[in-house]
Design a protein around this motif. Structure first.
Motif, PDB file in Angstrom:
ATOM      1  N   GLN A  88       0.811  -1.211   0.000  1.00  0.00           N
ATOM      2  CA  GLN A  88       0.000   0.000   0.000  1.00  0.00           C
ATOM      3  C   GLN A  88       0.851   1.270   0.000  1.00  0.00           C
ATOM      4  N   ASN A  89       2.064   1.196   0.529  1.00  0.00           N
ATOM      5  CA  ASN A  89       2.904   2.383   0.692  1.00  0.00           C
ATOM      6  C   ASN A  89       4.193   2.327  -0.108  1.00  0.00           C
ATOM      7  N   LYS A  90       4.220   1.488  -1.121  1.00  0.00           N
ATOM      8  CA  LYS A  90       5.428   1.246  -1.910  1.00  0.00           C
ATOM      9  C   LYS A  90       6.014   2.537  -2.489  1.00  0.00           C
ATOM     10  N   GLU A  91       5.195   3.407  -3.046  1.00  0.00           N
ATOM     11  CA  GLU A  91       5.699   4.637  -3.656  1.00  0.00           C
ATOM     12  C   GLU A  91       6.269   5.596  -2.610  1.00  0.00           C
ATOM     13  N   LYS A  92       5.570   5.739  -1.502  1.00  0.00           N
ATOM     14  CA  LYS A  92       6.024   6.638  -0.443  1.00  0.00           C
ATOM     15  C   LYS A  92       7.322   6.126   0.178  1.00  0.00           C
ATOM     16  N   ILE A  93       7.452   4.818   0.336  1.00  0.00           N
ATOM     17  CA  ILE A  93       8.674   4.223   0.887  1.00  0.00           C
ATOM     18  C   ILE A  93       9.839   4.481  -0.061  1.00  0.00           C
ATOM     19  N   ALA A  94       9.639   4.270  -1.342  1.00  0.00           N
ATOM     20  CA  ALA A  94      10.692   4.501  -2.330  1.00  0.00           C
ATOM     21  C   ALA A  94      11.105   5.968  -2.339  1.00  0.00           C
ATOM     22  N   GLU A  95      10.137   6.853  -2.264  1.00  0.00           N
ATOM     23  CA  GLU A  95      10.419   8.291  -2.234  1.00  0.00           C
ATOM     24  C   GLU A  95      11.237   8.660  -0.986  1.00  0.00           C
ATOM     25  N   THR A  96      10.870   8.095   0.139  1.00  0.00           N
ATOM     26  CA  THR A  96      11.569   8.373   1.395  1.00  0.00           C
ATOM     27  C   THR A  96      12.992   7.840   1.359  1.00  0.00           C
ATOM     28  N   LEU A  97      13.193   6.641   0.811  1.00  0.00           N
ATOM     29  CA  LEU A  97      14.521   6.047   0.746  1.00  0.00           C
ATOM     30  C   LEU A  97      15.473   6.843  -0.141  1.00  0.00           C
ATOM     31  N   HIS A  98      14.936   7.614  -1.064  1.00  0.00           N
ATOM     32  CA  HIS A  98      15.772   8.384  -1.982  1.00  0.00           C
ATOM     33  C   HIS A  98      15.703   9.882  -1.693  1.00  0.00           C
ATOM     34  N   SER A  99      15.492  10.239  -0.430  1.00  0.00           N
ATOM     35  CA  SER A  99      15.401  11.642  -0.034  1.00  0.00           C
ATOM     36  C   SER A  99      16.739  12.152   0.500  1.00  0.00           C
ATOM     37  N   ASP A 100      16.834  13.464   0.632  1.00  0.00           N
ATOM     38  CA  ASP A 100      18.037  14.081   1.208  1.00  0.00           C
ATOM     39  C   ASP A 100      18.251  13.615   2.639  1.00  0.00           C
ATOM     40  N   GLN A 101      17.162  13.527   3.395  1.00  0.00           N
ATOM     41  CA  GLN A 101      17.263  13.108   4.792  1.00  0.00           C
ATOM     42  C   GLN A 101      17.771  11.669   4.894  1.00  0.00           C
ATOM     43  N   ALA A 102      17.277  10.798   4.057  1.00  0.00           N
ATOM     44  CA  ALA A 102      17.742   9.405   4.067  1.00  0.00           C
ATOM     45  C   ALA A 102      19.217   9.338   3.705  1.00  0.00           C
ATOM     46  N   GLU A 103      19.655  10.190   2.791  1.00  0.00           N
ATOM     47  CA  GLU A 103      21.064  10.232   2.405  1.00  0.00           C
ATOM     48  C   GLU A 103      21.941  10.611   3.585  1.00  0.00           C
TER      49      GLU A 103
END
Length: 71
Positions: A16-31
């Protein structure tokens, strides 16, 4: 509730949250967070392992880093 129920709930959540998870994993904060965690882990391993594995530790660290964040 058994382990199978928990696994199924986890799978549903991911789907259900696949797109949001992918977006979060590739964010500045995740970096930033991943760089800090990976650097600390690599430094720790280098302190306790023989110097001969330092290059391998750096390679693993860099490989993981490519999968998380935006750099």
């Amino acid at each position: 509730m058994g382990i199978e129920d928990l696994v199924n709930q986890g799978k549903e959540f991911l789907e259900q949250n696949k797109e949001k998870i992918a977006e979060t994993l590739h964010s500045d904060q995740a970096e930033q967070v991943s760089d800090n965690v990976l650097d600390a882990a690599a430094d720790f391993v280098k302190k306790i392992a023989p110097d001969s594995v330092d290059a391998q530790v750096d390679g693993v660290r860099d490989s993981i880093d490519k999968s998380i964040g935006n750099e």
